[in-house]
Motif scaffolding. Structure first.
Motif, mmCIF file in Angstrom:
data_model
loop_
_atom_site.group_PDB
_atom_site.id
_atom_site.type_symbol
_atom_site.label_atom_id
_atom_site.label_comp_id
_atom_site.label_asym_id
_atom_site.label_seq_id
_atom_site.Cartn_x
_atom_site.Cartn_y
_atom_site.Cartn_z
ATOM 1 N N THR A 15 1.960 7.902 3.055
ATOM 2 C CA THR A 15 2.618 6.784 3.718
ATOM 3 C C THR A 15 2.370 5.542 2.874
ATOM 4 O OG1 THR A 15 2.169 7.812 5.856
ATOM 5 C CG2 THR A 15 2.826 5.498 5.888
ATOM 6 N N ARG A 23 8.104 0.435 5.097
ATOM 7 C CA ARG A 23 7.213 1.602 5.219
ATOM 8 C C ARG A 23 7.999 2.867 4.904
ATOM 9 N NH1 ARG A 23 5.966 4.750 9.541
ATOM 10 N NH2 ARG A 23 6.874 3.351 11.075
ATOM 11 N N GLU A 98 10.643 2.706 9.805
ATOM 12 C CA GLU A 98 10.633 3.209 8.439
ATOM 13 C C GLU A 98 11.829 2.657 7.667
ATOM 14 O OE1 GLU A 98 9.884 7.302 7.180
ATOM 15 O OE2 GLU A 98 8.801 7.623 9.061
#
Ligand SMILES: [Zn+2]
Length: 233
Positions: A15, A23, A98
């Motif tokens: 990650t 992200r 994300e």
């Protein structure tokens, strides 16, 4: 690099917080084999330049160059390591979507990692400053001067994480804390990134500020961060 998890026999899911794409999660294939070309570069705290290829569900890492190995300095000191871990976990939690660009969070984190790996800086002060600024960027800016409820100009005496900071006498809620005026000034300096004021503060006010920042963070993340309980206060 924020975090890595094992996947299958030899792979990892990593990650990342990226400069341009917020992200991102990606698969790093074969990195747990000793022969891996870039396994050791994909560790938490490391600032890396990555090439990703689109995969079936997650992107796949095809190249990795270390830009700055913050892990070596942060990882060798328990206090820096635990404080740094809270920073990575907070960044992951506060960048909720994300691949949504989060340039300000990225720059804050890089600056804080640099400060955390510099011997002259106090880990808990770097952490508290990062937490307040990162929460602000995420839309949870605390008010340490004007009343968080009615806007009456400060300084005020009552602090309430739920109300968003300091409260005037009229807005004070039951259960509010009553920090020392020097602690409130320190919190303002941590939020503003005013190093001279932060470094001039005394241990008692630092400790009180630590507790209030932790309460503010916990309130806004709804539950305490796992890693925060390991930070020595
Ligand atoms: Zn008020």
């Amino acid at each position: 690099m924020l975090r890595t998890q094992k996947l299958g026999e030899a792979d990892r899911i990593i990650t990342l917080l990226t400069r341009g794409n917020g992200r991102v999660r990606a698969v790093a294939k074969g990195v747990r084999r000793t022969t891996s070309r870039f396994g050791s570069r994909l560790e938490p705290f490391t600032h890396v330049d990555l090439q990703l290829a689109e995969g079936r569900s997650l992107d796949v890492v095809t190249q990795a160059e270390t830009l700055t190995p913050y892990a070596s300095k942060i990882g060798s000191d328990y206090e820096r390591y635990t404080a740094g871990t809270v920073m990575l976990e907070t960044a992951e939690r506060l960048v909720t979507e994300e691949k949504e660009p989060a340039l300000q969070q990225f720059l804050l984190l890089i600056g804080a990692l640099r400060a955390m790996s510099s011997a002259g800086r106090s880990p808990s002060q770097v952490l508290d400053s990062f937490l307040l600024r990162s929460l602000s960027v995420a839309g949870y800016a605390p008010s340490f001067d004007d009343c968080a409820r009615c806007g009456a100009p400060g300084p005020h005496r009552a602090f309430s994480p739920a109300a968003g900071g300091m409260l005037c006498g009229g807005c004070r809620m039951p259960g509010s804390a009553s920090p020392a005026p020097e602690t409130v000034a320190l919190l303002g300096a941590l939020l503003a990134g005013d190093r001279a004021l932060v470094e001039a503060s005394g241990p008692r006010h630092r400790k009180e500020a630590n507790g209030l920042v932790a309460a503010y963070l916990a309130w806004h993340l709804e539950r305490g961060l796992k890693s925060l309980s390991h930070v020595e206060r």
